[in-house]
Motif scaffolding. Structure first.
Motif, mmCIF file in Angstrom:
data_model
loop_
_atom_site.group_PDB
_atom_site.id
_atom_site.type_symbol
_atom_site.label_atom_id
_atom_site.label_comp_id
_atom_site.label_asym_id
_atom_site.label_seq_id
_atom_site.Cartn_x
_atom_site.Cartn_y
_atom_site.Cartn_z
ATOM 1 N N VAL A 26 -40.667 -7.110 -8.815
ATOM 2 C CA VAL A 26 -41.818 -7.101 -9.541
ATOM 3 C C VAL A 26 -41.826 -8.108 -10.099
ATOM 4 C CG1 VAL A 26 -43.403 -5.441 -12.059
ATOM 5 C CG2 VAL A 26 -42.330 -4.016 -9.911
ATOM 6 N N VAL A 27 -40.852 -8.380 -10.708
ATOM 7 C CA VAL A 27 -40.605 -9.596 -12.024
ATOM 8 C C VAL A 27 -40.010 -11.227 -11.014
ATOM 9 C CG1 VAL A 27 -39.075 -10.938 -13.652
ATOM 10 C CG2 VAL A 27 -39.498 -8.351 -13.445
ATOM 11 N N ASN A 28 -39.303 -10.645 -10.408
ATOM 12 C CA ASN A 28 -38.906 -12.183 -9.028
ATOM 13 C C ASN A 28 -40.307 -12.116 -8.297
ATOM 14 O OD1 ASN A 28 -37.251 -12.769 -10.363
ATOM 15 N ND2 ASN A 28 -35.642 -12.477 -8.576
ATOM 16 N N PRO A 29 -40.744 -11.524 -7.591
ATOM 17 C CA PRO A 29 -42.393 -11.675 -7.447
ATOM 18 C C PRO A 29 -44.183 -12.082 -7.529
ATOM 19 C CG PRO A 29 -41.737 -9.600 -6.249
ATOM 20 C CD PRO A 29 -41.092 -10.113 -7.236
ATOM 21 N N ILE A 30 -43.577 -12.265 -9.385
ATOM 22 C CA ILE A 30 -44.547 -12.843 -10.379
ATOM 23 C C ILE A 30 -44.097 -13.580 -10.454
ATOM 24 C CG2 ILE A 30 -45.298 -12.494 -12.709
ATOM 25 C CD1 ILE A 30 -45.093 -9.444 -12.074
ATOM 26 N N LEU A 31 -43.078 -14.344 -10.472
ATOM 27 C CA LEU A 31 -41.936 -15.670 -11.074
ATOM 28 C C LEU A 31 -42.597 -16.163 -10.415
ATOM 29 C CD1 LEU A 31 -38.719 -14.416 -12.851
ATOM 30 C CD2 LEU A 31 -40.915 -15.110 -13.709
ATOM 31 N N ASN A 32 -42.560 -16.071 -9.047
ATOM 32 C CA ASN A 32 -42.520 -17.022 -7.429
ATOM 33 C C ASN A 32 -44.008 -16.999 -7.408
ATOM 34 O OD1 ASN A 32 -39.844 -16.481 -7.151
ATOM 35 N ND2 ASN A 32 -40.376 -15.138 -5.846
ATOM 36 N N ALA A 33 -45.189 -16.525 -8.082
ATOM 37 C CA ALA A 33 -46.353 -16.724 -7.981
ATOM 38 C C ALA A 33 -46.853 -17.447 -8.754
ATOM 39 C CB ALA A 33 -47.390 -15.294 -8.371
ATOM 40 N N LEU A 34 -46.004 -18.174 -10.155
ATOM 41 C CA LEU A 34 -46.351 -18.955 -11.563
ATOM 42 C C LEU A 34 -46.688 -19.759 -10.408
ATOM 43 C CD1 LEU A 34 -44.344 -16.973 -14.128
ATOM 44 C CD2 LEU A 34 -46.921 -16.918 -13.677
ATOM 45 N N PRO A 35 -47.584 -21.127 -11.175
ATOM 46 C CA PRO A 35 -47.744 -22.210 -11.121
ATOM 47 C C PRO A 35 -46.669 -23.162 -11.008
ATOM 48 C CG PRO A 35 -49.001 -21.861 -12.710
ATOM 49 C CD PRO A 35 -48.464 -20.183 -12.715
ATOM 50 N N LEU A 41 -38.133 -21.526 -14.111
ATOM 51 C CA LEU A 41 -37.863 -21.526 -15.673
ATOM 52 C C LEU A 41 -37.706 -20.121 -16.423
ATOM 53 C CD1 LEU A 41 -40.077 -24.161 -17.786
ATOM 54 C CD2 LEU A 41 -37.754 -24.120 -17.067
ATOM 55 N N GLY A 42 -38.679 -19.249 -15.584
ATOM 56 C CA GLY A 42 -38.656 -18.029 -15.861
ATOM 57 C C GLY A 42 -37.069 -17.017 -15.344
ATOM 58 N N ARG A 43 -36.932 -17.861 -13.784
ATOM 59 C CA ARG A 43 -35.694 -17.106 -12.839
ATOM 60 C C ARG A 43 -34.241 -17.342 -14.125
ATOM 61 N NH1 ARG A 43 -37.227 -15.794 -7.628
ATOM 62 N NH2 ARG A 43 -34.782 -15.400 -7.419
ATOM 63 N N ALA A 44 -34.647 -18.167 -13.918
ATOM 64 C CA ALA A 44 -33.580 -19.135 -15.436
ATOM 65 C C ALA A 44 -33.000 -18.869 -16.065
ATOM 66 C CB ALA A 44 -33.307 -20.857 -15.074
#
Length: 148
Positions: A26-35, A41-44
């Motif tokens: 859920v979280v990483n796929p959402i972060l990967n789709a951000l522009p 930055l979210g993953r960090a």
């Protein structure tokens, strides 16, 4: 007393599995789709936040399962508990050797200082994390099976 330990341990491990499952699917796929740089930055930030909490959670889960195995050593299902403990130990070793080094690097990355291969490193972390999730899901499943 043993029943309370069994239930508490299963809940602690189950919630940990839920967090790790949601990070992977859920979280990483959402972060990967951000522009642009938002996802990195979210993953960090997630690496810093969860990197502080998850080691304690993994070790606590492992200790709880070990205590369950020792206290309940004469009960049926102890083999399942010991196997679950072995899987949790494997997940801790895998984390220390493979995932934590990547996380320790990536949690400091910004768009200005990240390495050229940052996406490859993030993808490697994701692949290893999927394997770790499968291992802890198996451990959780064994614990639940022991309770039935």
């Amino acid at each position: 007393m043993l029943t309370a330990l069994e239930v508490f341990t299963t809940v602690v491990v189950g919630v940990m599995v839920g967090v790790e499952f949601s990070v992977a699917f859920v979280v990483n796929p959402i972060l990967n789709a951000l522009p642009e740089d938002s996802g990195q930055l979210g993953r960090a930030h997630g690496g810093r936040m969860l990197g502080a909490v998850m080691p304690v959670w993994y070790l606590t889960s492992l200790v709880l399962v070990a205590v369950w195995a020792v206290i309940g050593r004469h009960d049926n299902g102890t083999g399942l508990v010991v196997t679950a403990g072995g899987l949790l130990l494997l997940s801790v070793i895998m984390s220390i050797l493979l995932l934590v080094p990547i996380n320790n690097r990536s949690k400091t990355w910004t768009p200005e200082n990240r390495p050229a291969d940052w996406k490859q490193q993030s993808n490697r972390w994701d692949r290893l994390h999927y394997i770790r999730v499968a291992i802890i899901v198996a451990a959780f499943t064994l614990l639940v099976a022991t309770l039935t």
